[in-house]
Scaffold this motif. Sequence first.
Motif, mmCIF file in Angstrom:
data_model
loop_
_atom_site.group_PDB
_atom_site.id
_atom_site.type_symbol
_atom_site.label_atom_id
_atom_site.label_comp_id
_atom_site.label_asym_id
_atom_site.label_seq_id
_atom_site.Cartn_x
_atom_site.Cartn_y
_atom_site.Cartn_z
ATOM 1 N N TYR A 45 0.832 -1.208 0.000
ATOM 2 C CA TYR A 45 0.000 0.000 0.000
ATOM 3 C C TYR A 45 0.868 1.261 0.000
ATOM 4 O O TYR A 45 0.551 2.259 -0.653
ATOM 5 N N GLY A 51 0.178 2.525 -3.592
ATOM 6 C CA GLY A 51 -1.148 3.099 -3.369
ATOM 7 C C GLY A 51 -1.499 4.211 -4.343
ATOM 8 O O GLY A 51 -2.575 4.222 -4.940
ATOM 9 N N GLY A 97 -4.317 3.972 -7.552
ATOM 10 C CA GLY A 97 -5.483 4.839 -7.688
ATOM 11 C C GLY A 97 -5.557 5.474 -9.062
ATOM 12 O O GLY A 97 -6.630 5.564 -9.669
ATOM 13 N N ASP A 107 -8.447 -2.795 -4.505
ATOM 14 C CA ASP A 107 -9.072 -1.879 -3.559
ATOM 15 C C ASP A 107 -9.286 -0.505 -4.192
ATOM 16 O O ASP A 107 -10.310 0.148 -3.962
ATOM 17 N N ALA A 108 -8.323 -0.078 -5.005
ATOM 18 C CA ALA A 108 -8.446 1.212 -5.685
ATOM 19 C C ALA A 108 -9.650 1.219 -6.619
ATOM 20 O O ALA A 108 -10.449 2.166 -6.631
ATOM 21 N N THR A 127 -7.954 5.943 -2.430
ATOM 22 C CA THR A 127 -6.761 5.132 -2.188
ATOM 23 C C THR A 127 -5.713 5.933 -1.420
ATOM 24 O O THR A 127 -5.033 5.394 -0.544
#
Length: 418
Positions: free
Chosen positions: A61, A65, A69, A124-125, A355
């Motif tokens: 992350y 990260g 994103g 997750d992004a 993100t």
Amino acid sequence: MDSATAADAGIRIDFRRYLAARVVSVAGSLISVVALPVLVYQLTGSPGWTSAVAVAEALPYLLFGLIAGAIADRVRRRRLMIGLDLATGALLASIPLAWSLDMLTAGHVLLAGFAIQTLFVFFDAANFGALPTLVGKARLTSAYSTLYGATTIAEVAVPPLAGLAVAIIAPAPLIALNAVTAVASALLIRAIVRPLSTDTPETRRPVTILADIGAGLSFIWGNRVVRLLTLVGTTHAAAGGAWVAMLVPFADHTLGVAASGDARLAALFACWGIGGVLAARIVPRLGARLGQARLALTALPCSLLAAVATLLTTHWLAAVVAVTCWGTAHSVVVLNAVTYRQQVSPDHLQARVNTTGRMLAWGVGQPVGAAVAGAVAVAGAGARGGLAAGATLLAIGVAVAWLDPTLRRAQHSTKESE
């Protein structure tokens, strides 16, 4: 059935598929969280190698990260999420396969853990932008609270069951179950009918990745409420990291709860998650009644008071009550901040903005809080001193939120619009 009713029914069906995909995926991931360190320890007998698993899973992350994103805002989210789930399944399947061939090494597990967590960062992004697009911003608080509550229940229930399973069978075959859940998640996402991304001129404009990252950072910095909630949320996450780091030694030295073979320790582990479930139930109502600015101003000091109450407890039952209250207030702050960011962020910036917020809170705040608490405890203050350090970081965030006029102005604006 008129078109509006049909559309609402379609959204509900697709949201249930989306919810099932996330719960299945989270449950599978929690199995690996338990099984991978046990597997590495069985392979090496080394605490150093075992702790390296946690480091390898925490690094992605911080490393990826921002770029995740930017990429997630450029591509079709559904296609990206399905591909990442399938790739995750393949990586996970490589572990039990190598184990069955007697070729598994600790290095293999470490690299697989790093790669799987890296894929999760990109997933997750995309996921941050997918939910607002799927349900619409008007339904976002309720939908995200439902999602948070369901995944928190999994976080409470799955680790003890996985720990029991690891004690009965070898951990490597158990990881195959996580591979199956990753594929199941991909199939459920594929079954969603409504789009998970939208086309805008911004998404089609040929700009560099660095420019995309800059646009997300500029939005966070330029929106005073988002900026404040993100910065305060980082101190809030740091306090949570301190609790995670100090839970076992605090239970042992202060509450008289042994680190092994004591069922009361399971209660202390579970009550934070129970607080998360309670928060998921109350945030939609509180947000609608108070407004998000006022809710943040109320929940932050409640979280600090619960942290101080936890710090002062000397009996495990009192600690269970205090930590449940702390977990509830903590999760209210998190849910409120995340849904606010998603509501005010343009669709083409959803992944980048959220993100970055997650990276600061989970990738920076939580490990920093854990490190500070650990350093204070080792320096001679003990577990209670480590918790006090975390509560101090939280107090700084609460003071910033109340001394900065941003949230109060936003609160007044909400009242005037009513």
